[in-house]
Every structure is written in structure tokens, then in C-alpha cells.
Design a protein around this motif. Structure first.
Motif, mmCIF file in Angstrom:
data_model
loop_
_atom_site.group_PDB
_atom_site.id
_atom_site.type_symbol
_atom_site.label_atom_id
_atom_site.label_comp_id
_atom_site.label_asym_id
_atom_site.label_seq_id
_atom_site.Cartn_x
_atom_site.Cartn_y
_atom_site.Cartn_z
ATOM 1 N N LYS A 168 4.979 -9.839 -9.563
ATOM 2 C CA LYS A 168 5.120 -10.306 -8.178
ATOM 3 C C LYS A 168 3.844 -11.012 -7.722
ATOM 4 C CE LYS A 168 7.198 -8.356 -4.825
ATOM 5 N NZ LYS A 168 8.240 -9.397 -4.679
ATOM 6 N N ASP A 169 4.013 -11.930 -6.803
ATOM 7 C CA ASP A 169 2.895 -12.730 -6.301
ATOM 8 C C ASP A 169 2.182 -11.975 -5.174
ATOM 9 O OD1 ASP A 169 1.152 -14.822 -5.919
ATOM 10 O OD2 ASP A 169 2.542 -15.987 -4.684
ATOM 11 N N LEU A 170 1.555 -10.860 -5.527
ATOM 12 C CA LEU A 170 0.850 -10.031 -4.555
ATOM 13 C C LEU A 170 -0.624 -10.412 -4.487
ATOM 14 C CD1 LEU A 170 2.285 -6.491 -5.432
ATOM 15 C CD2 LEU A 170 2.975 -7.970 -3.538
ATOM 16 N N ASP A 171 -1.230 -10.089 -3.349
ATOM 17 C CA ASP A 171 -2.677 -10.270 -3.217
ATOM 18 C C ASP A 171 -3.418 -8.941 -3.311
ATOM 19 O OD1 ASP A 171 -5.076 -11.915 -2.543
ATOM 20 O OD2 ASP A 171 -5.107 -10.553 -0.818
ATOM 21 N N ALA A 172 -2.786 -7.854 -2.877
ATOM 22 C CA ALA A 172 -3.431 -6.533 -2.923
ATOM 23 C C ALA A 172 -2.380 -5.481 -3.239
ATOM 24 C CB ALA A 172 -4.120 -6.220 -1.602
ATOM 25 N N LEU A 173 -2.742 -4.543 -4.129
ATOM 26 C CA LEU A 173 -1.817 -3.502 -4.553
ATOM 27 C C LEU A 173 -2.562 -2.181 -4.638
ATOM 28 C CD1 LEU A 173 0.944 -2.606 -5.644
ATOM 29 C CD2 LEU A 173 0.196 -3.350 -7.923
ATOM 30 N N ASP B 67 0.848 -1.192 0.000
ATOM 31 C CA ASP B 67 0.000 0.000 0.000
ATOM 32 C C ASP B 67 0.881 1.240 0.000
ATOM 33 O OD1 ASP B 67 -1.910 1.950 0.311
ATOM 34 O OD2 ASP B 67 -2.993 0.935 1.928
ATOM 35 N N LEU B 68 0.927 1.929 -1.148
ATOM 36 C CA LEU B 68 1.734 3.150 -1.301
ATOM 37 C C LEU B 68 0.868 4.377 -1.550
ATOM 38 C CD1 LEU B 68 4.576 1.827 -3.662
ATOM 39 C CD2 LEU B 68 4.544 1.866 -1.164
ATOM 40 N N ARG B 69 -0.426 4.271 -1.385
ATOM 41 C CA ARG B 69 -1.342 5.344 -1.776
ATOM 42 C C ARG B 69 -1.133 6.616 -0.944
ATOM 43 N NH1 ARG B 69 -6.945 2.610 0.621
ATOM 44 N NH2 ARG B 69 -5.891 1.604 2.360
#
Length: 378
Positions: A202-207, A185-187
Motif C-alpha cells: 500500500k502507498d502509505l507514509d507512516a505505519l 496507527d494500530l499500536r
């Protein structure tokens, strides 16, 4: 997606004493940290630790990291870090310890949560010493500067939340080297430049990258991402929605691309997003008709295409999606809508004002409907 690190019961201190030579050796093993390259007096912190006893070497390193961070904090109005003193780092406010995954008899710093602290400061290089950290949450503060490259040492970091701060510079590419990262989370920062293609591999679940200054389009490999939630809203990305988006059909649950200066048509591949419940592309410059393939998005609950340049007729197949609760298509140039769209029943809401549909009230003027913006997309 917000698990907390648990605190294990306290264990008897090991009484392991480090000699001055060992302490100096530890400092020398940390490149670009104890060399005076920032304002943190790391050597002084190591010196102060000589009279303290730590349960294990990991907690000693955590002490170095947290004391360095405390020195890099300029303002802590709610006293989140007021008790960051002494060797018992597991008692520090916002710091959570847990048994080490490699040795359950050893406690380590597994989580940091300083959310909503209004803390001002920066992230020092020494935070790279927290190699057992799985969760790092510092949203809604006033941290500034850049994300240190030493974060590459956080090999078990699972959640990283830097949102709502004052970070600057390009996308923090150090996060691309974190093998265990699932939640990023960079928002609400001031990151700028392009979004790197590697983030979608990348194996992310939430971005969450929304509300920054990202530009130069959405990378073409968007569809490689396995995320369930993707938010890119309120940037200046420009360009089209990549056709590869259709590859996300088995995982993507929420997609928010509002106010990103997107152009072109909605790609028909969005019809492959069978698990999508929220789709928001409002406040862009999208043109052309609603693709018929939207009728395949049987899980959709919220659909917002408002404030674009879309044309054609709103089809019945969209308005009849079985789970659709809210459909907003106002401020476009649609020239017609199926009767089913005006007879939304139950708790469902359809908003089609400010279009070019003659039979409806609250529509655009004839002049607007004859403008170049209303012309079909070539």
C-alpha cells in the motif's frame, strides 16, 4: 502527519424534507446495518430523524452514523459526546465538517477526533455511512471488539488512528481496501496473528503496528513499502529482517524493530537506507557482526543495537558517521571497538557496556564471554 479537518462557515439549511418512504429506503440500502445484527436501534434512530431538518443528505447519513455510535458507547467520563444531539452534526464535539471535494457548496463530515477521551464502547457497522470521512482519530480510549467491515466504504479516508484501545482479532484487513489511506496507527491494541503482505504494497507514509501480538515474521516484501516511518516494536514476530529492506532507501526515515524476537544477522542491505535517521533493533536475538555497510548510512542520528548477541569488533566507520548522536551497543558480545568509539565528542553518546571488550570497564564476565551466545554466528 496529523492534519485537522477544517470547519467551514455555516450555510443556510436547504429545508429538504425526506418522506418516511425515503428514510425507509435509505435504511434498506445499508446491508447488515439496520437488520438488527448489533445492539444499535438503527430503525429508532431513523424514526427520530423524521422531525429533523438537515442541510444535505450527507449530513443526514452522518447523523445516522453518529447516533448509532453514541448508542454503542458505554462510558464517556469526560462527556466528549454529551452534545451529540440534534441535526447540526457539525457542532458535535470531536466532529469536523468541511466543504465536499466534489461540491464546495455542500458541507460534509470530514474528520473525527476523539483522542484521549477514555471512552468505552465499540465501533458499530453504521460508521460505514461516513463516506466523506478523511480523518478518524480515536487513540487513547477503551474501544473494544473488531474494526467493522463497513469501513471499506470510507474511500477517502486518509488517516486512521485506532491506537491505545482494546481492539482484538487478526490484523483488520478491511484497511487494505482503503485506497486513500496514508497514515495507519494500530499500536497498543490486542491484534494478533500475521502481518499481511498486502500492507507493504500500500502507498502509505507512516505505519505503526507496535505493541500488539503479531507473529509469524516480517513479510519478505517489506521493501515494497514507501513509508517514511515504520514501527513494529514489541510484538513477537520472530524470523529475520528481510533483505528487501534495501529497497526502502529513498523513503525510510525511521525504523524501530525493538523487542520483536528477531533472529539471524543484520542484512547488509541496510546500508542502502541512505535517508534513515533512527534505526532501533534492540532487545532481539540478532547475531553476527555489525555489517560494514552501516558506514553508508550517512543520515543516521540514533543507532541502537543493544541487547542482542552481536559479535566481532565495532568498526570506526560506524562511530564516525557524520550525524550520529547516540550509538548504543551494550549487552552484546563485541570483543573490541575502534578507538573512535570511545572518544565520542560533543553532545554524542556511545554506550558499550556489558560486552566482551577487555580494555573497558563494566563488561561481561569471562564465563559469559565464553558461552555459546558469544560464539560467532555461522
Amino acid at each position: 502527519m496529523n492534519p485537522s479537518a477544517t470547519t467551514s462557515r455555516r450555510r443556510r439549511p436547504s429545508l429538504l424534507l425526506f418522506t418516511a418512504f425515503t428514510i425507509a429506503l435509505v435504511a434498506l440500502q445499508i446491508p447488515n446495518v439496520a437488520a438488527g445484527e448489533n445492539d444499535v436501534d438503527f430503525k429508532g434512530i431513523v424514526r427520530d430523524a423524521r422531525n429533523l431538518t438537515f442541510e444535505n443528505p450527507s449530513l443526514r447519513r452522518a447523523y445516522y452514523a453518529l447516533q448509532s455510535w453514541k448508542h454503542a458507547i458505554f462510558s464517556d467520563p469526560f462527556n466528549f459526546t454529551a452534545n451529540w444531539t440534534g441535526a447540526d452534526v457539525c457542532s458535535y464535539g470531536g466532529v469536523f465538517c468541511a466543504p465536499s471535494p466534489s461540491n464546495a457548496s455542500v458541507r460534509v463530515v470530514a474528520g473525527i477526533d476523539l483522542n484521549h477521551g477514555d471512552i468505552a464502547g465499540y465501533l458499530p457497522d453504521e460508521l460505514g455511512l461516513l463516506t466523506d470521512l478523511a480523518l478518524f482519530h480515536i487513540n487513547s480510549n477503551r474501544f473494544c471488539g473488531v474494526v467493522p467491515d463497513t469501513f471499506k466504504k470510507l474511500k477517502v479516508l486518509f488517516e486512521l488512528d485506532l491506537s491505545n484501545n482494546r481492539f482484538v482479532g487478526g490484523f483488520p484487513k478491511v484497511v487494505l481496501s482503503l485506497p486513500s489511506l496514508k497514515f495507519l496507527d494500530l499500536r497498543f491494541n490486542d491484534f494478533e496473528g500475521g502481518v499481511p503482505t498486502q500492507i507493504f504494497d500500500k502507498d502509505l507514509d507512516a505505519l505503526f503496528l507496535n505493541d500488539n501480538r503479531f507473529r509469524f515474521g516480517i513479510p519478505a516484501n517489506l521493501g515494497n513499502s514507501p513509508v517514511s516511518v515504520l514501527v513494529l516494536a514489541n510484538n513477537n514476530l520472530g524470523g529475520c529482517i528481510p533483505a528487501s529492506i534495501g529497497k526502502m532507501g529513498k523513503t525510510l526515515n525511521e525504523l524501530i524493530l525493538m523487542n520483536d524476537n528477531l533472529t539471524g544477522c543484520l542484512p547488509p542491505q541496510i546500508g542502502m537506507l541512505k535517508e534513515l535517521t533512527v534505526f532501533d533493533v534492540s532487545f532481539n536475538n540478532l547475531q553476527g557482526p555489525l555489517p560494514a555497510e552501516i558506514s553508508r548510512m550517512r543520515s543516521l542520528e540514533q543507532l541502537d543495537v543493544a541487547h542482542n548477541r552481536l559479535t566481532g569488533v565495532v568498526p570506526a566507520t560506524v562511530c564516525q558517521l557524520p550525524r550520529l548522536e547516540n550509538f548504543t551497543y551494550s549487552f552484546n558480545y563485541f570483543t573490541g571497538e575502534a578507538p573512535q568509539c570511545s572518544r565520542f565528542g560533543g553532545g554524542s553518546v556511545a554506550d558499550g557496556k556489558q560486552n566482551c571488550i577487555p580494555s573497558k570497564s563494566n563488561q561481561r564476565s569471562a564465563k559469559e564471554c565464553a558461552s555459546d551466545d558469544a560464539k560467532p554466528y555461522d
